[in-house]
Write an enzyme that holds these catalytic residues in place. Structure first.
Site, PDB file in Angstrom:
ATOM      1  N   TYR A  48      33.875  51.927  39.472  1.00 48.36           N
ATOM      2  CA  TYR A  48      34.444  50.606  39.696  1.00 48.36           C
ATOM      3  C   TYR A  48      35.064  50.100  38.401  1.00 48.36           C
ATOM      4  O   TYR A  48      34.512  50.324  37.309  1.00 48.36           O
ATOM      5  CB  TYR A  48      33.350  49.638  40.159  1.00 48.36           C
ATOM      6  CG  TYR A  48      33.844  48.239  40.461  1.00 48.36           C
ATOM      7  CD1 TYR A  48      34.702  48.000  41.519  1.00 48.36           C
ATOM      8  CD2 TYR A  48      33.449  47.160  39.673  1.00 48.36           C
ATOM      9  CE1 TYR A  48      35.166  46.721  41.803  1.00 48.36           C
ATOM     10  CE2 TYR A  48      33.901  45.877  39.948  1.00 48.36           C
ATOM     11  CZ  TYR A  48      34.759  45.660  41.012  1.00 48.36           C
ATOM     12  OH  TYR A  48      35.212  44.397  41.279  1.00 48.36           O
ATOM     13  N   ASP A  62      36.693  35.738  31.900  1.00 46.61           N
ATOM     14  CA  ASP A  62      37.201  36.160  33.197  1.00 46.61           C
ATOM     15  C   ASP A  62      37.748  34.951  33.951  1.00 46.61           C
ATOM     16  O   ASP A  62      37.179  34.497  34.933  1.00 46.61           O
ATOM     17  CB  ASP A  62      36.072  36.837  33.984  1.00 46.61           C
ATOM     18  CG  ASP A  62      36.527  37.371  35.336  1.00 46.61           C
ATOM     19  OD1 ASP A  62      37.730  37.628  35.491  1.00 46.61           O
ATOM     20  OD2 ASP A  62      35.671  37.511  36.233  1.00 46.61           O
ATOM     21  N   ASP A  89      39.299  46.009  40.723  1.00 54.48           N
ATOM     22  CA  ASP A  89      39.341  44.576  40.983  1.00 54.48           C
ATOM     23  C   ASP A  89      40.745  44.070  40.651  1.00 54.48           C
ATOM     24  O   ASP A  89      41.135  44.024  39.495  1.00 54.48           O
ATOM     25  CB  ASP A  89      38.286  43.914  40.077  1.00 54.48           C
ATOM     26  CG  ASP A  89      38.295  42.406  40.112  1.00 54.48           C
ATOM     27  OD1 ASP A  89      39.079  41.821  40.877  1.00 54.48           O
ATOM     28  OD2 ASP A  89      37.483  41.810  39.371  1.00 54.48           O
ATOM     29  N   HIS A 116      40.621  45.604  45.489  1.00 58.34           N
ATOM     30  CA  HIS A 116      40.321  44.421  46.307  1.00 58.34           C
ATOM     31  C   HIS A 116      41.109  43.215  45.819  1.00 58.34           C
ATOM     32  O   HIS A 116      41.352  43.037  44.628  1.00 58.34           O
ATOM     33  CB  HIS A 116      38.824  44.148  46.421  1.00 58.34           C
ATOM     34  CG  HIS A 116      38.086  43.884  45.149  1.00 58.34           C
ATOM     35  ND1 HIS A 116      38.145  42.693  44.479  1.00 58.34           N
ATOM     36  CD2 HIS A 116      37.227  44.660  44.442  1.00 58.34           C
ATOM     37  CE1 HIS A 116      37.360  42.746  43.412  1.00 58.34           C
ATOM     38  NE2 HIS A 116      36.802  43.928  43.359  1.00 58.34           N
ATOM     39  N   GLU A 118      41.332  38.991  46.363  1.00 58.14           N
ATOM     40  CA  GLU A 118      40.441  37.899  46.762  1.00 58.14           C
ATOM     41  C   GLU A 118      41.206  36.654  47.191  1.00 58.14           C
ATOM     42  O   GLU A 118      42.419  36.551  47.001  1.00 58.14           O
ATOM     43  CB  GLU A 118      39.493  37.567  45.611  1.00 58.14           C
ATOM     44  CG  GLU A 118      40.175  36.981  44.397  1.00 58.14           C
ATOM     45  CD  GLU A 118      39.316  37.090  43.144  1.00 58.14           C
ATOM     46  OE1 GLU A 118      39.196  36.082  42.442  1.00 58.14           O
ATOM     47  OE2 GLU A 118      38.783  38.180  42.876  1.00 58.14           O
ATOM     48  N   ARG A 161      38.403  40.529  49.420  1.00 54.06           N
ATOM     49  CA  ARG A 161      37.223  39.817  48.916  1.00 54.06           C
ATOM     50  C   ARG A 161      37.352  38.343  49.308  1.00 54.06           C
ATOM     51  O   ARG A 161      38.423  37.749  49.182  1.00 54.06           O
ATOM     52  CB  ARG A 161      37.151  39.948  47.398  1.00 54.06           C
ATOM     53  CG  ARG A 161      36.123  39.006  46.769  1.00 54.06           C
ATOM     54  CD  ARG A 161      35.972  39.255  45.283  1.00 54.06           C
ATOM     55  NE  ARG A 161      35.687  38.008  44.592  1.00 54.06           N
ATOM     56  CZ  ARG A 161      35.397  37.904  43.300  1.00 54.06           C
ATOM     57  NH1 ARG A 161      35.342  38.984  42.546  1.00 54.06           N
ATOM     58  NH2 ARG A 161      35.169  36.733  42.744  1.00 54.06           N
ATOM     59  N   GLU A 191      31.677  37.830  48.446  1.00 54.29           N
ATOM     60  CA  GLU A 191      31.105  37.555  47.127  1.00 54.29           C
ATOM     61  C   GLU A 191      29.980  36.526  47.207  1.00 54.29           C
ATOM     62  O   GLU A 191      30.014  35.588  48.007  1.00 54.29           O
ATOM     63  CB  GLU A 191      32.215  37.066  46.187  1.00 54.29           C
ATOM     64  CG  GLU A 191      31.764  36.716  44.771  1.00 54.29           C
ATOM     65  CD  GLU A 191      31.134  37.867  44.011  1.00 54.29           C
ATOM     66  OE1 GLU A 191      30.146  38.456  44.502  1.00 54.29           O
ATOM     67  OE2 GLU A 191      31.605  38.177  42.901  1.00 54.29           O
TER      68      GLU A 191
END
Length: 303
Positions: A48, A62, A89, A116, A118, A161, A191
């Protein structure tokens, strides 16, 4: 030697096949290409690439500061170094629908097996922080449709996500997840689920694989792989774990260097030179070198 011998197409096909098997796949987060090699060596199912880790590696929080180029570049460096499939991600897709489409094709070119996207508002926040905002459903579905339309390899896994659980509860999360699947998502990453019952409810409500995020210091308890499997989860990621372990060890070692004047006390905790060389496959490079350079010019005289 050098990069993985497997083609990207082969990795994607193998990833799809493993997902159809019904096994629980474990994907530790790689913080660099070398750690991806170690994840493969330890026989995990995939690698990942966390957006939080790419940001932290650059010394950034982040909060949506990294760019598509930075994340795709790092993901590509990691993906090419392992035979395992790499899941990345892709945050919010780095913008709206057209940006999402470009993100998918750029990640595809980087050699990942899946990504993914989101449903947070731009710029996003870490999924286990409070104060997240999600976009409305039409916008979330538009992102997924853009992603699915943009991919050229149908085996590229497009995972949706959703972060709506924290804002609107489990029922809203299930409803959103179903809509994302209807829009074309191959898998769902709900999540910040609170407990195993929530994972089980989400898995039961969907006919696509569900991912669990076992990140430390987050909203979820760190459930074992067996318990997640029993709850119907198909994939589990440990996004920041290896970076946290490595940085924790580095922190303690630097303190020891200050206190003791040398790193003698830390040597027992280090990867040895032999272990590093083995992981890097030094012997294969020597063999290649010998094969290329040990040749004779006899019989090759110029006419």
């Amino acid at each position: 030697m050098l990069y993985s011998d497997l083609t990207v197409a082969a990795k994607r096909a193998a990833f799809r096949e493993r997902l159809r098997s019904g096994e629980l796949l474990q994907l530790p987060g790689a913080f660099n290409p070398l750690s991806a090699r170690l994840i493969e060596r330890k026989r995990f199912d995939g690698v990942y690439v966390s957006g939080a880790v790419v940001a932290a590696d650059l010394g950034l929080p982040d909060v949506g500061l990294t760019t598509l180029s930075e994340v795709a570049g790092r993901a590509g460096q990691i993906a090419r170094m392992t035979d395992l499939p790499t899941l990345v991600d892709a945050d919010t897709g780095f913008g709206e629908a057209m940006n999402v489409a470009r993100t998918v094709q750029t990640m595809e070119d980087a050699g990942v097996a899946g990504l993914h996207i989101e449903d947070q508002v731009n710029p996003k926040r870490c999924g286990h922080l409070d104060g997240k905002q999600v976009v409305d459903e039409p916008t979330a579905l538009q992102r997924v449709r853009a992603a699915v339309t943009a991919r050229r390899d149908q085996n590229l896994l497009i995972m949706a996500r959703t972060d709506i659980r924290a804002a609107a509860g489990l029922d809203a999360a299930i409803e959103r997840a179903r809509a994302l699947v209807d829009a074309g998502a191959d898998a769902v990453f709900p999540e910040a689920m609170r407990d195993l019952d929530e994972f089980a409810a989400m898995s039961a409500a969907l006919d696509v694989p569900v991912l669990a995020n076992m990140t430390e210091f987050g909203k979820s308890e760190l459930f074992t792989a067996d318990r997640l499997r029993d709850a119907g989860v198909a994939l589990v990621i440990y996004p920041v774990s290896l970076l946290r372990l490595a940085m924790g060890a580095a922190d303690r070692a630097l303190d020891a260097l200050h206190a003791e004047g040398s790193l003698t006390s830390q040597v027992e905790h280090m990867q040895t030179r032999a272990e590093l060389y083995d992981l890097l496959d030094y012997p294969a490079y020597s063999t290649f070198d010998a094969g290329v350079y040990d040749f004779s010019l006899e019989g090759h005289h110029h006419q």
